[in-house]
Write a protein that holds these residues in place. Structure first.
Motif, PDB file in Angstrom:
ATOM      1  N   MET A  28       0.842  -1.211   0.000  1.00 38.70           N
ATOM      2  CA  MET A  28       0.000   0.000   0.000  1.00 38.70           C
ATOM      3  C   MET A  28       0.876   1.260   0.000  1.00 38.70           C
ATOM      4  O   MET A  28       1.864   1.329   0.720  1.00 38.70           O
ATOM      5  CB  MET A  28      -0.890  -0.013   1.255  1.00 38.70           C
ATOM      6  CG  MET A  28      -1.912   1.084   1.270  1.00 38.70           C
ATOM      7  SD  MET A  28      -2.961   1.016   2.752  1.00 38.70           S
ATOM      8  CE  MET A  28      -1.929   1.783   3.974  1.00 38.70           C
ATOM      9  N   ASN A  29       0.500   2.226  -0.845  1.00 37.69           N
ATOM     10  CA  ASN A  29       1.218   3.506  -0.867  1.00 37.69           C
ATOM     11  C   ASN A  29       0.825   4.305   0.379  1.00 37.69           C
ATOM     12  O   ASN A  29      -0.312   4.715   0.532  1.00 37.69           O
ATOM     13  CB  ASN A  29       0.836   4.265  -2.157  1.00 37.69           C
ATOM     14  CG  ASN A  29       1.504   5.627  -2.237  1.00 37.69           C
ATOM     15  OD1 ASN A  29       2.041   6.134  -1.255  1.00 37.69           O
ATOM     16  ND2 ASN A  29       1.460   6.210  -3.422  1.00 37.69           N
ATOM     17  N   ASN A  30       1.786   4.538   1.287  1.00 38.46           N
ATOM     18  CA  ASN A  30       1.428   5.189   2.552  1.00 38.46           C
ATOM     19  C   ASN A  30       1.762   6.689   2.568  1.00 38.46           C
ATOM     20  O   ASN A  30       1.942   7.272   3.618  1.00 38.46           O
ATOM     21  CB  ASN A  30       2.089   4.468   3.732  1.00 38.46           C
ATOM     22  CG  ASN A  30       3.573   4.770   3.789  1.00 38.46           C
ATOM     23  OD1 ASN A  30       4.160   5.148   2.765  1.00 38.46           O
ATOM     24  ND2 ASN A  30       4.175   4.610   4.946  1.00 38.46           N
ATOM     25  N   LYS A  31       1.864   7.272   1.358  1.00 41.44           N
ATOM     26  CA  LYS A  31       2.154   8.719   1.333  1.00 41.44           C
ATOM     27  C   LYS A  31       0.857   9.511   1.206  1.00 41.44           C
ATOM     28  O   LYS A  31      -0.068   9.101   0.519  1.00 41.44           O
ATOM     29  CB  LYS A  31       3.058   9.046   0.151  1.00 41.44           C
ATOM     30  CG  LYS A  31       4.425   8.405   0.249  1.00 41.44           C
ATOM     31  CD  LYS A  31       5.354   9.048  -0.744  1.00 41.44           C
ATOM     32  CE  LYS A  31       6.568   8.197  -0.981  1.00 41.44           C
ATOM     33  NZ  LYS A  31       6.253   7.035  -1.838  1.00 41.44           N
ATOM     34  N   TYR A  32       0.842  10.669   1.882  1.00 37.15           N
ATOM     35  CA  TYR A  32      -0.345  11.521   1.754  1.00 37.15           C
ATOM     36  C   TYR A  32       0.024  12.911   1.238  1.00 37.15           C
ATOM     37  O   TYR A  32       1.143  13.381   1.441  1.00 37.15           O
ATOM     38  CB  TYR A  32      -1.082  11.642   3.105  1.00 37.15           C
ATOM     39  CG  TYR A  32      -0.337  12.447   4.150  1.00 37.15           C
ATOM     40  CD1 TYR A  32      -0.452  13.838   4.194  1.00 37.15           C
ATOM     41  CD2 TYR A  32       0.478  11.821   5.084  1.00 37.15           C
ATOM     42  CE1 TYR A  32       0.240  14.576   5.144  1.00 37.15           C
ATOM     43  CE2 TYR A  32       1.168  12.554   6.031  1.00 37.15           C
ATOM     44  CZ  TYR A  32       1.047  13.934   6.050  1.00 37.15           C
ATOM     45  OH  TYR A  32       1.746  14.662   6.968  1.00 37.15           O
ATOM     46  N   PHE A  33      -0.924  13.513   0.562  1.00 34.59           N
ATOM     47  CA  PHE A  33      -0.737  14.874   0.046  1.00 34.59           C
ATOM     48  C   PHE A  33      -1.977  15.676   0.418  1.00 34.59           C
ATOM     49  O   PHE A  33      -3.105  15.260   0.134  1.00 34.59           O
ATOM     50  CB  PHE A  33      -0.582  14.833  -1.477  1.00 34.59           C
ATOM     51  CG  PHE A  33      -0.482  16.201  -2.100  1.00 34.59           C
ATOM     52  CD1 PHE A  33       0.726  16.881  -2.108  1.00 34.59           C
ATOM     53  CD2 PHE A  33      -1.607  16.807  -2.665  1.00 34.59           C
ATOM     54  CE1 PHE A  33       0.825  18.155  -2.658  1.00 34.59           C
ATOM     55  CE2 PHE A  33      -1.514  18.080  -3.219  1.00 34.59           C
ATOM     56  CZ  PHE A  33      -0.302  18.752  -3.218  1.00 34.59           C
ATOM     57  N   ILE A  34      -1.765  16.809   1.094  1.00 34.79           N
ATOM     58  CA  ILE A  34      -2.914  17.652   1.466  1.00 34.79           C
ATOM     59  C   ILE A  34      -2.801  18.986   0.755  1.00 34.79           C
ATOM     60  O   ILE A  34      -1.769  19.657   0.832  1.00 34.79           O
ATOM     61  CB  ILE A  34      -2.977  17.895   2.995  1.00 34.79           C
ATOM     62  CG1 ILE A  34      -3.001  16.561   3.750  1.00 34.79           C
ATOM     63  CG2 ILE A  34      -4.206  18.738   3.354  1.00 34.79           C
ATOM     64  CD1 ILE A  34      -2.992  16.702   5.268  1.00 34.79           C
ATOM     65  N   GLN A  35      -3.835  19.362   0.034  1.00 32.48           N
ATOM     66  CA  GLN A  35      -3.875  20.668  -0.624  1.00 32.48           C
ATOM     67  C   GLN A  35      -4.888  21.528   0.130  1.00 32.48           C
ATOM     68  O   GLN A  35      -6.045  21.142   0.285  1.00 32.48           O
ATOM     69  CB  GLN A  35      -4.320  20.484  -2.076  1.00 32.48           C
ATOM     70  CG  GLN A  35      -4.530  21.760  -2.843  1.00 32.48           C
ATOM     71  CD  GLN A  35      -3.226  22.338  -3.363  1.00 32.48           C
ATOM     72  OE1 GLN A  35      -2.445  21.645  -3.996  1.00 32.48           O
ATOM     73  NE2 GLN A  35      -2.987  23.604  -3.074  1.00 32.48           N
ATOM     74  N   THR A  36      -4.421  22.690   0.602  1.00 34.20           N
ATOM     75  CA  THR A  36      -5.307  23.546   1.398  1.00 34.20           C
ATOM     76  C   THR A  36      -5.667  24.810   0.632  1.00 34.20           C
ATOM     77  O   THR A  36      -4.806  25.428   0.019  1.00 34.20           O
ATOM     78  CB  THR A  36      -4.602  23.966   2.708  1.00 34.20           C
ATOM     79  OG1 THR A  36      -3.979  22.823   3.274  1.00 34.20           O
ATOM     80  CG2 THR A  36      -5.572  24.563   3.696  1.00 34.20           C
ATOM     81  N   TYR A  37      -6.922  25.189   0.688  1.00 35.53           N
ATOM     82  CA  TYR A  37      -7.397  26.437   0.086  1.00 35.53           C
ATOM     83  C   TYR A  37      -7.919  27.319   1.218  1.00 35.53           C
ATOM     84  O   TYR A  37      -8.440  26.818   2.208  1.00 35.53           O
ATOM     85  CB  TYR A  37      -8.529  26.166  -0.900  1.00 35.53           C
ATOM     86  CG  TYR A  37      -8.169  25.159  -1.957  1.00 35.53           C
ATOM     87  CD1 TYR A  37      -7.678  25.556  -3.200  1.00 35.53           C
ATOM     88  CD2 TYR A  37      -8.290  23.797  -1.706  1.00 35.53           C
ATOM     89  CE1 TYR A  37      -7.322  24.623  -4.161  1.00 35.53           C
ATOM     90  CE2 TYR A  37      -7.939  22.853  -2.649  1.00 35.53           C
ATOM     91  CZ  TYR A  37      -7.456  23.270  -3.878  1.00 35.53           C
ATOM     92  OH  TYR A  37      -7.104  22.339  -4.808  1.00 35.53           O
ATOM     93  N   GLY A  38      -7.814  28.638   1.020  1.00 37.79           N
ATOM     94  CA  GLY A  38      -8.487  29.539   1.963  1.00 37.79           C
ATOM     95  C   GLY A  38      -7.618  30.039   3.104  1.00 37.79           C
ATOM     96  O   GLY A  38      -6.410  30.199   2.960  1.00 37.79           O
ATOM     97  N   CYS A  39      -8.265  30.192   4.264  1.00 40.22           N
ATOM     98  CA  CYS A  39      -7.693  30.989   5.360  1.00 40.22           C
ATOM     99  C   CYS A  39      -6.813  30.166   6.319  1.00 40.22           C
ATOM    100  O   CYS A  39      -6.648  28.966   6.161  1.00 40.22           O
ATOM    101  CB  CYS A  39      -8.835  31.607   6.149  1.00 40.22           C
ATOM    102  SG  CYS A  39      -9.880  30.362   6.929  1.00 40.22           S
ATOM    103  N   GLN A  40      -6.308  30.853   7.338  1.00 40.92           N
ATOM    104  CA  GLN A  40      -5.457  30.206   8.361  1.00 40.92           C
ATOM    105  C   GLN A  40      -6.187  29.087   9.070  1.00 40.92           C
ATOM    106  O   GLN A  40      -5.587  28.092   9.467  1.00 40.92           O
ATOM    107  CB  GLN A  40      -5.023  31.226   9.435  1.00 40.92           C
ATOM    108  CG  GLN A  40      -3.894  32.105   9.021  1.00 40.92           C
ATOM    109  CD  GLN A  40      -4.400  33.359   8.351  1.00 40.92           C
ATOM    110  OE1 GLN A  40      -5.565  33.446   7.972  1.00 40.92           O
ATOM    111  NE2 GLN A  40      -3.536  34.332   8.182  1.00 40.92           N
TER     112      GLN A  40
END
Ligand code: 5AD
Ligand code: SF4
Length: 441
Positions: A1-13
């Motif tokens: 299983m690929n155990n890498k994650y990628f989070i893309q955040t939009y918007g404010c703090q």
């Protein structure tokens, strides 16, 4: 299983901080961060819906992801954040992007690992959007904004400004207890963080919902409690304020506590009394100016930054001029300027007198030019002065370290050692727009 994650955040703090909570949960479960979605086994979008262009960005990025997901069916794609909490949004996401595996609401953040588990055990999509706010803070967090750390103090908003979607997607105000906030700050300072930013849609309402409960207090009490109980060389910031709720008590607490930065983000939105009324802001331009005077009375050096909008329905040329007038009078240290964007479900979006896009464009362009000129002029007053900045970043391309002074001004300098997290004195030489360039002394 690929155990890498990628989070893309939009918007404010607030969203950036939520992504730190997601990352913390994933790391604890053995997952590791990666740089691009194409390397990841789990891709999460933390979305924003404050203006239409924020939503369009998410749709664009999700669309671009489709070929990767089609080739790599085991990859899990999850969408959370404000967009999903809008009425009908989950259904719309589901039908436009059938390949999305998990859709979770703003109140379901801390359940993310169990939603992931559920998805791994079943073929069909997992959709979890609840209206109810849950008390738990997700711990641990994987913070990635050293030397700054964000700390939530109040969630949600009760104000219902007529243009704004936030109260619909973030729910009613919920304050954390003073003791909980203080112990989080204490731990962060012990870990070496140098700047704490307290977050809330309207920090001035802090405590209203828990009034009378043991250990409760208002925002001034919270600042006092933090500064009394957490000693050390660190800066305390907070955002956002609502002009109708900003009290002299709070301004005085800022003035007496040395750790608190003399910078107040005080969204104006409009300088026209007619527009302010229609926005349901519950203050007049005169009252706004009184609050500014109050701040200057106790902290003559205090910088004031703001948010403003052009093109609210029915905004006339003279309403717009009223906004420019206040901007000139107050001389904001920074202004975030927006074109009004109708948000479905809000009262202002239903109005028939929406402003023509061309008119709004002309208004915003002139406003930005005026503010930029003012900022550049203000920067020039720094030339030859020595300022203390907290170094927060390094630009490899330009070989420059970057930090901010107490008032939020960005200063750049060179150094032959890693300065991130250090308080550094620089003598300002040249300036360019909002940026100050100096020599370390
Ligand atoms: N259109 C444009 N700007 C908006 N904001 C909030 N709602 C809207 C909208 N519908 C702006 C306000 C707020 C900032 C975070 O975003 O200025 O203070
Ligand atoms: Fe939106 Fe007004 Fe609440 Fe700010 S105070 S989040 S602008 S409703």
């Amino acid at each position: 299983m690929n155990n890498k994650y990628f989070i893309q955040t939009y918007g404010c703090q607030m969203n950036l901080h939520e992504s730190e909570k997601l990352a913390g949960m994933l790391k604890q479960a053995g997952y590791v961060a990666c740089e691009t979605p194409e390397q990841a086994g789990i891709i999460i979008y933390v979305t924003c819906c404050i203006r239409e262009n924020a939503e369009q960005k998410v749709y664009g990025h999700l669309g671009a992801l489709k070929p990767y997901k089609m080739k790599n069916r085991d990859v899990i794609v999850a969408v959370g954040g404000c967009m999903t909490q809008q009425e009908g949004a989950a259904q719309k996401l589901h039908s436009t992007f059938p390949f999305v595996d998990i859709i979770f609401g703003t109140h379901n953040l801390c359940e993310f690992m169990s939603l992931l588990e559920k998805k791994r055990n079943q073929k069909k999509k997992v959709i979890e959007i609840t209206e109810k706010w849950s008390e738990s803070e997700c711990i641990p967090m994987a913070r990635n904004s050293y030397p700054n750390a964000w700390v939530n103090v109040i969630y949600g908003c009760n104000n219902f400004c007529t243009y704004c979607i936030v109260p619909y997607v973030r729910g009613r105000e919920k304050s954390r207890k003073i003791a909980d906030v203080v112990s989080e700050v204490k731990e962060l300072i012990a870990q070496g963080y140098k700047e704490i930013t307290l977050l809330g849609q309207n920090v001035n309402s802090y405590g209203n919902d828990i009034l009378g409960e043991e250990g409760a207090g208002d925002f001034a009490d919270l600042l006092d409690a933090i500064c009394e109980q957490v000693k050390g060389d660190y800066r305390l910031r907070f955002m956002s304020n609502h002009p109708k709720d900003l009290t002299e008590r709070l301004v005085m607490a800022m003035a007496r506590n040395k750790n608190v930065c003399h910078l107040i983000h005080l969204p104006l939105q409009s300088g026209s009394n007619k527009v302010l009324k229609e926005m349901n802001r519950r203050y007049t331009r005169e009252q706004y100016l009184e609050k500014v005077a109050l701040i200057k009375k106790h902290m003559p050096d205090c910088a004031i930054s703001t948010d403003v909008m052009v093109g609210f329905p029915g905004e006339s040329e003279s309403d717009y001029e009223d906004t420019l007038d206040i901007m000139q009078r107050v001389n904001f240290s920074a202004a975030f300027m927006f074109v009004y964007s109708p948000r479905e479900g809000t009262p202002a979006a239903k109005r028939p007198d929406q402003i023509d896009a061309e008119i709004s464009k002309a208004r915003i362009m002139k406003m930005v030019a005026l503010q930029n000129a003012r900022t550049a002029e203000y920067s020039k007053t720094y030339e030859g002065k020595t300022i203390q900045i907290l170094c927060e970043d390094y630009d490899k391309k330009r070989d420059l370290y970057m930090g901010r002074d107490e008032y939020g001004r960005m200063g750049y300098f060179t150094s032959d050692k890693n300065e991130i997290g250090n308080f550094v004195n620089i003598k300002v030489g040249k300036t360019n727009g909002i940026s100050l360039y100096g020599e370390k002394i």
